[in-house]
Scaffold this motif. Structure first.
Motif, PDB file in Angstrom:
ATOM      1  N   PHE A  38       0.823  -1.214   0.000  1.00 13.08           N
ATOM      2  CA  PHE A  38       0.000   0.000   0.000  1.00 13.08           C
ATOM      3  C   PHE A  38       0.859   1.267   0.000  1.00 13.08           C
ATOM      4  N   ALA A  39       2.041   1.207   0.616  1.00 17.77           N
ATOM      5  CA  ALA A  39       2.932   2.370   0.580  1.00 17.77           C
ATOM      6  C   ALA A  39       3.428   2.621  -0.844  1.00 17.77           C
ATOM      7  N   LEU A  40       3.833   1.562  -1.530  1.00 17.90           N
ATOM      8  CA  LEU A  40       4.299   1.712  -2.911  1.00 17.90           C
ATOM      9  C   LEU A  40       3.172   2.192  -3.818  1.00 17.90           C
ATOM     10  N   LEU A  41       1.965   1.695  -3.568  1.00 23.84           N
ATOM     11  CA  LEU A  41       0.827   2.145  -4.373  1.00 23.84           C
ATOM     12  C   LEU A  41       0.593   3.637  -4.199  1.00 23.84           C
ATOM     13  N   ASN A  42       0.680   4.103  -2.949  1.00 19.79           N
ATOM     14  CA  ASN A  42       0.470   5.529  -2.697  1.00 19.79           C
ATOM     15  C   ASN A  42       1.635   6.378  -3.189  1.00 19.79           C
ATOM     16  N   LEU A  43       2.840   5.814  -3.169  1.00 18.17           N
ATOM     17  CA  LEU A  43       3.983   6.524  -3.749  1.00 18.17           C
ATOM     18  C   LEU A  43       3.753   6.728  -5.241  1.00 18.17           C
ATOM     19  N   ASN A  44       3.258   5.696  -5.894  1.00 11.41           N
ATOM     20  CA  ASN A  44       2.917   5.794  -7.314  1.00 11.41           C
ATOM     21  C   ASN A  44       1.849   6.857  -7.553  1.00 11.41           C
ATOM     22  N   HIS A  45       0.775   6.783  -6.780  1.00  9.43           N
ATOM     23  CA  HIS A  45      -0.341   7.694  -7.014  1.00  9.43           C
ATOM     24  C   HIS A  45       0.039   9.140  -6.707  1.00  9.43           C
ATOM     25  N   GLY A  46       0.776   9.347  -5.636  1.00  8.75           N
ATOM     26  CA  GLY A  46       1.207  10.697  -5.305  1.00  8.75           C
ATOM     27  C   GLY A  46       2.080  11.293  -6.387  1.00  8.75           C
ATOM     28  N   THR A  47       2.930  10.458  -6.992  1.00  7.53           N
ATOM     29  CA  THR A  47       3.774  10.934  -8.085  1.00  7.53           C
ATOM     30  C   THR A  47       2.932  11.307  -9.299  1.00  7.53           C
ATOM     31  N   VAL A  48       1.942  10.489  -9.613  1.00  7.80           N
ATOM     32  CA  VAL A  48       1.068  10.788 -10.745  1.00  7.80           C
ATOM     33  C   VAL A  48       0.329  12.105 -10.524  1.00  7.80           C
ATOM     34  N   ILE A  49      -0.251  12.256  -9.360  1.00  7.34           N
ATOM     35  CA  ILE A  49      -1.049  13.450  -9.071  1.00  7.34           C
ATOM     36  C   ILE A  49      -0.209  14.726  -9.178  1.00  7.34           C
ATOM     37  N   ARG A  63      -8.845  -9.487  13.472  1.00 14.22           N
ATOM     38  CA  ARG A  63      -9.626  -8.326  13.904  1.00 14.22           C
ATOM     39  C   ARG A  63      -9.276  -7.864  15.315  1.00 14.22           C
ATOM     40  N   GLU A  64      -8.490  -8.626  16.033  1.00 10.30           N
ATOM     41  CA  GLU A  64      -8.117  -8.234  17.397  1.00 10.30           C
ATOM     42  C   GLU A  64      -7.228  -6.989  17.352  1.00 10.30           C
ATOM     43  N   ASP A  65      -7.642  -5.946  18.072  1.00  9.08           N
ATOM     44  CA  ASP A  65      -6.890  -4.691  18.121  1.00  9.08           C
ATOM     45  C   ASP A  65      -6.575  -4.190  16.711  1.00  9.08           C
ATOM     46  N   PHE A  66      -7.571  -4.270  15.858  1.00 11.04           N
ATOM     47  CA  PHE A  66      -7.336  -3.931  14.454  1.00 11.04           C
ATOM     48  C   PHE A  66      -7.003  -2.453  14.277  1.00 11.04           C
ATOM     49  N   GLY A  67      -7.543  -1.595  15.131  1.00 11.99           N
ATOM     50  CA  GLY A  67      -7.241  -0.174  15.004  1.00 11.99           C
ATOM     51  C   GLY A  67      -5.763   0.122  15.141  1.00 11.99           C
ATOM     52  N   VAL A  68      -5.107  -0.551  16.078  1.00  9.40           N
ATOM     53  CA  VAL A  68      -3.676  -0.348  16.285  1.00  9.40           C
ATOM     54  C   VAL A  68      -2.885  -0.835  15.076  1.00  9.40           C
ATOM     55  N   ILE A  69      -3.233  -2.015  14.597  1.00 15.14           N
ATOM     56  CA  ILE A  69      -2.513  -2.598  13.463  1.00 15.14           C
ATOM     57  C   ILE A  69      -2.764  -1.789  12.194  1.00 15.14           C
ATOM     58  N   SER A  70      -4.004  -1.385  11.985  1.00 13.97           N
ATOM     59  CA  SER A  70      -4.326  -0.583  10.804  1.00 13.97           C
ATOM     60  C   SER A  70      -3.591   0.748  10.832  1.00 13.97           C
ATOM     61  N   GLY A  71      -3.484   1.345  12.008  1.00 15.80           N
ATOM     62  CA  GLY A  71      -2.748   2.594  12.129  1.00 15.80           C
ATOM     63  C   GLY A  71      -1.271   2.418  11.827  1.00 15.80           C
ATOM     64  N   ALA A  72      -0.716   1.264  12.238  1.00 14.74           N
ATOM     65  CA  ALA A  72       0.695   0.998  11.950  1.00 14.74           C
ATOM     66  C   ALA A  72       0.929   0.836  10.455  1.00 14.74           C
ATOM     67  N   ILE A  73      -0.002   0.189   9.769  1.00 17.00           N
ATOM     68  CA  ILE A  73       0.120   0.045   8.319  1.00 17.00           C
ATOM     69  C   ILE A  73      -0.034   1.403   7.626  1.00 17.00           C
ATOM     70  N   ALA A  74      -0.904   2.248   8.173  1.00 21.96           N
ATOM     71  CA  ALA A  74      -1.145   3.554   7.556  1.00 21.96           C
ATOM     72  C   ALA A  74       0.061   4.480   7.645  1.00 21.96           C
ATOM     73  N   THR A  75       0.956   4.243   8.611  1.00 23.15           N
ATOM     74  CA  THR A  75       2.104   5.130   8.790  1.00 23.15           C
ATOM     75  C   THR A  75       3.014   5.163   7.564  1.00 23.15           C
ATOM     76  N   PRO A  76       3.512   4.010   7.071  1.00 21.08           N
ATOM     77  CA  PRO A  76       4.335   4.089   5.851  1.00 21.08           C
ATOM     78  C   PRO A  76       3.547   4.548   4.630  1.00 21.08           C
ATOM     79  N   VAL A  77       2.246   4.273   4.614  1.00 18.62           N
ATOM     80  CA  VAL A  77       1.413   4.738   3.501  1.00 18.62           C
ATOM     81  C   VAL A  77       1.388   6.266   3.461  1.00 18.62           C
ATOM     82  N   MET A  78       1.195   6.895   4.610  1.00 18.91           N
ATOM     83  CA  MET A  78       1.187   8.355   4.677  1.00 18.91           C
ATOM     84  C   MET A  78       2.561   8.933   4.366  1.00 18.91           C
ATOM     85  N   MET A  79       3.603   8.262   4.836  1.00 19.93           N
ATOM     86  CA  MET A  79       4.958   8.734   4.545  1.00 19.93           C
ATOM     87  C   MET A  79       5.249   8.672   3.050  1.00 19.93           C
TER      88      MET A  79
END
Length: 211
Positions: A35-46, A146-162
């Motif tokens: 997902f980070a690479l996908l967003n890197l691609n999309h951000g570059t396109v935009i 699904r256990e503590d999914f908010g924490v895990i999802s937030g951790a995945i979102a960090t490199p995506v946002m970066m």
């Protein structure tokens, strides 16, 4: 009398242990990379599509129209998913979203600035990115639990946002090294790596139990 309190304290600290389990799981890192690479691609396109089209001689009015279509195509991708969701799995939809961005990157790399070709870029890029807003949380919960999914999802979102944050400057750096043809080629490689990482995550995750 003290042991129950110690046990309660241990049970209340579930977030760190859940995150630690996720961080030790290669599926987590594959998903984060995908997902980070996908967003890197999309951000570059935009951020770089307008100068790319201008360099290739597309009239400004057409170039602006192409870029403005990416947003509506994100909505279109979500609507299409909702209309066919009974016939396809969420994993298939997610693979389609990554593949769509790969197709967009390939067309942008290979094609001249004919409006039809650039419309295809906007359609595939927008639809692919639009689908991920629906598929990402569902796929991540299926593969990581699904256990503590908010924490895990937030951790995945960090490199995506970066990745999103550095996409413009990364594209500019590549442009300085080899021009926009190189930017388009690197963007294609980025999309292909994202798809590969996601397919590997699906393959590994299929053999792992989830909470």
């Amino acid at each position: 009398e003290d042991s129950p309190r110690v046990e309660v304290h241990a049970r209340s600290a579930t977030d760190p242990s859940a995150l630690s389990r996720a961080l030790s799981n290669p599926v987590f890192w594959l998903l984060a990379a995908a997902f980070a690479l996908l967003n890197l691609n999309h951000g570059t396109v935009i951020t770089h599509l307008l100068p790319i089209l201008a360099e290739r001689g597309m009239p400004l009015e057409q170039a602006v129209l192409v870029i403005s279509l990416i947003g509506p195509m994100q909505v279109t991708g979500r609507v299409v998913l909702l209309s066919v969701e009974r016939w396809i799995s969420i994993n298939m939809a997610a693979v389609a979203s990554f593949s769509s961005v790969v197709i967009a990157s390939f067309i942008l790399w290979q094609s001249e600035t004919a409006f039809a070709a650039m419309f295809a870029v906007a359609a595939f890029q927008g639809a692919g990115i639009g689908l991920t807003s629906i598929t990402r949380p569902v796929v991540c919960s299926q593969l990581l639990g699904r256990e503590d999914f908010g924490v895990i999802s937030g951790a995945i979102a960090t490199p995506v946002m970066m990745a999103t944050a550095i996409s413009a400057s990364t594209g500019a750096f590549v442009w300085r090294l080899g021009g926009y043809d190189t930017v388009c080629l690197v963007n294609l490689a980025t999309a292909a790596l994202a798809l590969t990482a996601f397919l590997l995550a699906l393959r590994l995750g299929a053999h792992q139990p989830t909470a």
